[in-house]
Design an enzyme around this catalytic site. Sequence first.
Site, PDB file in Angstrom:
ATOM      1  CE  LYS A  22      -1.682   1.853   3.862  1.00  0.00           C
ATOM      2  NZ  LYS A  22      -1.628   3.326   3.903  1.00  0.00           N
ATOM      3  CG  ASN A  23       2.651   2.488   3.528  1.00  0.00           C
ATOM      4  OD1 ASN A  23       1.548   3.029   3.475  1.00  0.00           O
ATOM      5  ND2 ASN A  23       3.133   1.957   4.639  1.00  0.00           N
ATOM      6  NE  ARG A  92      -2.694  11.358   9.147  1.00  0.00           N
ATOM      7  CZ  ARG A  92      -2.591  11.847  10.371  1.00  0.00           C
ATOM      8  NH1 ARG A  92      -3.127  11.213  11.384  1.00  0.00           N
ATOM      9  NH2 ARG A  92      -1.948  12.954  10.613  1.00  0.00           N
ATOM     10  CB  CYS A 116      -5.293   6.331  10.672  1.00  0.00           C
ATOM     11  SG  CYS A 116      -5.885   4.789   9.986  1.00  0.00           S
ATOM     12  NE  ARG A 121       0.938  10.213   9.314  1.00  0.00           N
ATOM     13  CZ  ARG A 121       0.512   9.104   8.709  1.00  0.00           C
ATOM     14  NH1 ARG A 121       0.254   9.111   7.422  1.00  0.00           N
ATOM     15  NH2 ARG A 121       0.332   7.998   9.381  1.00  0.00           N
ATOM     16  N   PRO A 122       2.537  16.494  10.827  1.00  0.00           N
ATOM     17  CG  PRO A 122       4.309  17.635  11.826  1.00  0.00           C
ATOM     18  CD  PRO A 122       3.412  16.455  12.016  1.00  0.00           C
ATOM     19  CB  ILE A 123       2.167  18.473   5.420  1.00  0.00           C
ATOM     20  CG1 ILE A 123       1.305  19.736   5.564  1.00  0.00           C
ATOM     21  CG2 ILE A 123       1.294  17.224   5.535  1.00  0.00           C
ATOM     22  CD1 ILE A 123       0.313  19.918   4.423  1.00  0.00           C
ATOM     23  CG  ASP A 124       4.879  22.348   9.471  1.00  0.00           C
ATOM     24  OD1 ASP A 124       3.773  22.418   8.918  1.00  0.00           O
ATOM     25  OD2 ASP A 124       5.076  22.685  10.647  1.00  0.00           O
ATOM     26  CG  LEU A 125       9.603  17.900   7.819  1.00  0.00           C
ATOM     27  CD1 LEU A 125      10.002  16.465   8.142  1.00  0.00           C
ATOM     28  CD2 LEU A 125      10.799  18.831   8.019  1.00  0.00           C
ATOM     29  CG  ASP A 306       2.874   1.519   9.155  1.00  0.00           C
ATOM     30  OD1 ASP A 306       2.449   2.391   9.928  1.00  0.00           O
ATOM     31  OD2 ASP A 306       2.948   1.682   7.922  1.00  0.00           O
ATOM     32  CB  ILE A 328       7.102   7.066  14.110  1.00  0.00           C
ATOM     33  CG1 ILE A 328       8.352   6.176  14.005  1.00  0.00           C
ATOM     34  CG2 ILE A 328       6.813   7.726  12.764  1.00  0.00           C
ATOM     35  CD1 ILE A 328       9.626   6.913  13.648  1.00  0.00           C
ATOM     36  NE  ARG A 398      -6.811   4.335   5.475  1.00  0.00           N
ATOM     37  CZ  ARG A 398      -5.742   4.502   6.253  1.00  0.00           C
ATOM     38  NH1 ARG A 398      -5.771   4.135   7.517  1.00  0.00           N
ATOM     39  NH2 ARG A 398      -4.649   5.043   5.776  1.00  0.00           N
TER      40      ARG A 398
END
Length: 419
Positions: A22-23, A92, A116, A121-125, A306, A328, A398
Amino acid sequence: MERLMITGQVPLRGEVEVHGAKNSSLPLLAAAVLCRGQTVLHNCPDLSDVSAACEILSYLGCRVEREGRTVIIDTEGLCRHSVPDSLMREMRSSIVFLGAIAARMGQAELSFPGGCELGPRPIDLHLSALRKLGLQIEEQHGGLLCRSEGRMRGTQLTLSFPSVGATENILLAAATARGRTVLNNAAREPEITDLADFLNDCGAKISGAGEGVIVIDGVETLTGCEHRVIPDRIVAATFLSCAACTGGDVRVRKVEPAHLAGVLPIFEEMGCRLECGADSVRLRAPERLRAVRDVRTMPYPGFPTDAQAPVMAAAALAEGTSVFVENIFESRYKHAAELRRMGAQIKLEGRVALVEGVPKLYGAEVFCTDLRGGAALVAAGLAAEGTTVLRDIHHIDRGYERIEEALRPLGARIVREQD
């Protein structure tokens, strides 16, 4: 709504195959946006997250077809640069479309992703790196308005944390940027290597994927190709956990054992005997598992976050006390409360979980809290005395392709019912 009915205390025995990751599938589907012509992805699992990604592609104007585990994407009709909030909220990892859409269309409009609830889980990076590549990003009312003046520009980038999602977005954005991009402290997961291999087959010039420094020399255009998605290492770890929980003997096939290097030593410490073949791992569980002293989730090649929940289900039945440290995500112990309903002894102290093993778990009515937490409850239910009723299983769908159908040939008594 559907539920899983699991009658436990049957040792799993036999062989089970692992589907595509999936990933890996999700960033590969996003990468298809960059490519002229047709992209064909083999071993692409039939998951709700994958279906959501295909819906995004269709909305953008691509033609998407599925034939079994093969997905065909044709971008000839690509005409939109925005993704509606309803589609972004489905998963996500939908933010991975940002770099691809902006690179192909010169602009992108997306809302913040859903999926989930695992804590921040910031997307700043992601945003910081894309800005350095020349993408103008305005955050407005929960959405992102992005625009670039022509092609983005290669640059030197250093991630403060080896984020998988940020690394993927950078690869997608930089593949067709002007000049060279050097990414330091890149994520090293196998899914990153799979994405880079695909992009290179499409005409990109990427080196160093799977290592800490990735170099991307931008090209003007990419052309679609055929590619086979790598096996899902987390599904493999889940099946191994199910075998360990039930005292079983299971061979997991169509897997890359090297991708499980961070997980297999934990099962050995529990007393399991492992045999690794070219594309398989066999686990033979002892009569009673042993506790593990220290399980710390880390970026690859460390123990994957995971896999934490399914392995915790096994530790709940082990002799002695196991210690888990989640490095994490902040909120990845929600499954612990559900395991306690089944008789598990788990104490939480911030990022640390102390799991005092019990001789037996008991069937109960429990709820999936998230994707991997749901998998942990399946493993626990297979080992428990009595019947476990597992609800909210849309989370499991999922990331696991009809998990009950994969487990039944091993002897599992598990059925899906309308709730």
